[in-house]
Scaffold this motif. Structure first.
Motif, mmCIF file in Angstrom:
data_model
loop_
_atom_site.group_PDB
_atom_site.id
_atom_site.type_symbol
_atom_site.label_atom_id
_atom_site.label_comp_id
_atom_site.label_asym_id
_atom_site.label_seq_id
_atom_site.Cartn_x
_atom_site.Cartn_y
_atom_site.Cartn_z
ATOM 1 N N GLU A 88 0.838 -1.191 0.000
ATOM 2 C CA GLU A 88 0.000 0.000 0.000
ATOM 3 C C GLU A 88 0.877 1.247 0.000
ATOM 4 N N PRO A 89 0.313 2.382 -0.402
ATOM 5 C CA PRO A 89 1.083 3.632 -0.332
ATOM 6 C C PRO A 89 1.458 3.971 1.109
ATOM 7 N N ALA A 90 2.573 4.678 1.251
ATOM 8 C CA ALA A 90 3.040 5.054 2.583
ATOM 9 C C ALA A 90 2.017 5.977 3.246
ATOM 10 N N ARG A 91 1.877 5.825 4.543
ATOM 11 C CA ARG A 91 0.928 6.651 5.282
ATOM 12 C C ARG A 91 1.387 6.725 6.735
ATOM 13 N N THR A 92 0.763 7.602 7.489
ATOM 14 C CA THR A 92 1.042 7.735 8.912
ATOM 15 C C THR A 92 -0.228 7.434 9.700
ATOM 16 N N VAL A 93 -0.032 6.841 10.859
ATOM 17 C CA VAL A 93 -1.143 6.496 11.748
ATOM 18 C C VAL A 93 -0.900 7.180 13.087
ATOM 19 N N THR A 94 -1.900 7.879 13.571
ATOM 20 C CA THR A 94 -1.786 8.578 14.851
ATOM 21 C C THR A 94 -2.072 7.621 16.000
ATOM 22 N N VAL A 95 -1.187 7.632 16.993
ATOM 23 C CA VAL A 95 -1.322 6.780 18.176
ATOM 24 C C VAL A 95 -1.513 7.675 19.394
ATOM 25 N N ALA A 96 -2.477 7.313 20.229
ATOM 26 C CA ALA A 96 -2.718 8.030 21.481
ATOM 27 C C ALA A 96 -2.024 7.290 22.617
ATOM 28 N N PHE A 97 -1.146 7.990 23.319
ATOM 29 C CA PHE A 97 -0.465 7.437 24.485
ATOM 30 C C PHE A 97 -1.014 8.092 25.748
ATOM 31 N N ILE A 98 -1.194 7.261 26.776
ATOM 32 C CA ILE A 98 -1.598 7.755 28.092
ATOM 33 C C ILE A 98 -0.645 7.135 29.122
ATOM 34 N N LEU A 99 0.011 7.980 29.897
ATOM 35 C CA LEU A 99 0.917 7.522 30.943
ATOM 36 C C LEU A 99 0.202 7.713 32.281
ATOM 37 N N ALA A 100 -0.233 6.593 32.871
ATOM 38 C CA ALA A 100 -1.008 6.651 34.111
ATOM 39 C C ALA A 100 -0.775 5.384 34.916
ATOM 40 N N ARG A 101 -0.752 5.507 36.235
ATOM 41 C CA ARG A 101 -0.622 4.374 37.167
ATOM 42 C C ARG A 101 0.641 3.545 36.873
ATOM 43 N N ASP A 102 1.720 4.202 36.432
ATOM 44 C CA ASP A 102 2.965 3.525 36.068
ATOM 45 C C ASP A 102 2.752 2.525 34.928
ATOM 46 N N ILE A 103 1.801 2.832 34.076
ATOM 47 C CA ILE A 103 1.471 1.980 32.925
ATOM 48 C C ILE A 103 1.413 2.858 31.679
ATOM 49 N N LEU A 104 1.889 2.318 30.587
ATOM 50 C CA LEU A 104 1.755 2.989 29.294
ATOM 51 C C LEU A 104 0.561 2.393 28.558
ATOM 52 N N PHE A 105 -0.415 3.228 28.246
ATOM 53 C CA PHE A 105 -1.562 2.822 27.444
ATOM 54 C C PHE A 105 -1.392 3.415 26.041
ATOM 55 N N SER A 106 -1.577 2.595 25.028
ATOM 56 C CA SER A 106 -1.488 3.060 23.640
ATOM 57 C C SER A 106 -2.724 2.602 22.884
ATOM 58 N N VAL A 107 -3.270 3.514 22.087
ATOM 59 C CA VAL A 107 -4.496 3.240 21.330
ATOM 60 C C VAL A 107 -4.246 3.624 19.878
ATOM 61 N N HIS A 108 -4.507 2.688 18.963
ATOM 62 C CA HIS A 108 -4.359 2.967 17.535
ATOM 63 C C HIS A 108 -5.301 2.055 16.762
#
Length: 322
Positions: A88-108
């Motif tokens: 596929e053509p090159a593209r970028t995907v936005t990822v949401a990071f949340i740093l809470a409770r000594d945990i890294l949460f990532s949503v994509h």
């Protein structure tokens, strides 16, 4: 889909999560969510007290929404990651990071090559990750490496285009293919540069937040230095792209000028025969001795042929037909 990772003997280990109980019985340092459904979002909210952003919120590009600290102390970041594959053509995907409770949460929305590389390396390199901040910095560092590999691919593709442009016989079909390839590489190079700018902003935000220890701070500085070197490489590639674009357009103009020159030479060469035919075609009763000649018609044809051949001979001798 939820991917949960715990730190086990200095290695990042993935825990299978099939239901809410599996998530409650783990102490993760990284919770990675790929296109989560409402049930999975509710699990994270009820267990960890973290509200995951929706897809529209993830794509929000307002500066105030990309990097900020919530009232409860949670850090929120929005970072773009590059996807460059052959399918596929090159593209970028936005990822949401949340740093809470000594945990890294990532949503994509989709699984990313950078995330796969980090998971693979963390399993094979014990001691490389100590906490959730190391995971985030490793993601940014791997993103810079991935972009560097993509830049190397651009350079190689431009070398192939350069050899095609500088070949002896460069047709219009070759020019069209070259322009298409150059446009694709320019688009990818621009995406990489924008992606690196976004990563630089995210890393700088982490450094200003005073969350990193001394080793992590030095790693963040190294990431910024790597990005700085990539900026110089993207500038070089932009210059090369512009050169190849100008060269390709120049060769197209040369080919078009050759065609126009041929038509110009042909039109000039056929002017004398046209003039001769016009003279002998006039319907005037006057002194036309050739009208009474038995060989008048062949004489007129020979004269027209000679008047057409002579300009071609002269143009060829001057080298104007090359």
């Amino acid at each position: 889909m939820i991917n949960v990772f715990v730190l086990h003997n200095g290695r990042l280990s993935q825990i299978n999560v099939e239901n809410r109980a599996d998530l409650e019985n783990t102490l993760p340092i990284w919770v990675d969510l790929t296109d989560p459904n409402e049930e999975e979002r509710e699990w994270v909210k009820s267990i960890y007290g973290v509200t995951l952003p929706g897809e529209d919120e993830v794509k929000d590009i307002e500066a105030s929404a990309r990097y900020y600290e919530a009232d409860n102390g949670d850090l929120h970041l929005r970072t773009d990651f590059l996807i460059d594959d052959d399918d596929e053509p090159a593209r970028t995907v936005t990822v949401a990071f949340i740093l809470a409770r000594d945990i890294l949460f990532s949503v994509h929305t989709i699984d990313l090559p950078v995330f796969r590389l980090v998971r693979m390396r963390a399993r094979s390199r014990p001691g490389s990750i100590a906490d959730y901040k190391d995971v985030l910095l490793d993601l940014y560092a791997t993103d810079a490496e991935y972009s560097a590999d993509a830049l190397e691919g651009i350079y190689q593709n431009l070398e192939d285009v350069s050899r095609s442009v500088l070949q002896k016989n460069f047709s219009d079909q070759d020019a069209a293919a070259a322009l298409n390839a150059i446009a694709q590489e320019e688009d990818l190079n621009g995406r990489i540069r924008r992606n690196m700018m976004d990563t630089r902003r995210a890393v700088s935000f982490l450094m200003r937040g005073r969350l990193l220890n001394a080793d992590q701070f030095e790693e963040a500085r190294q990431i910024l230095r790597d990005i700085e070197s990539l900026d110089g490489h993207t500038s070089f590639l932009f210059d090369k792209i512009n050169f190849l674009m100008d060269a390709t357009v120049g060769f197209i103009n040369i080919n078009q000028n050759k065609i126009i020159k041929i038509f110009s030479v042909a039109s000039v060469a056929f002017l004398p025969p046209t003039l001769i035919a016009s003279i002998y075609g006039m319907n005037f009763k006057g002194w036309f001795p050739e009208l009474d000649w038995q060989l008048g018609y062949p004489f007129a044809l020979a004269l027209m042929l000679a008047s057409a051949v002579t300009p071609f001979w002269y143009f060829r001798r001057r080298g104007w037909l090359k």
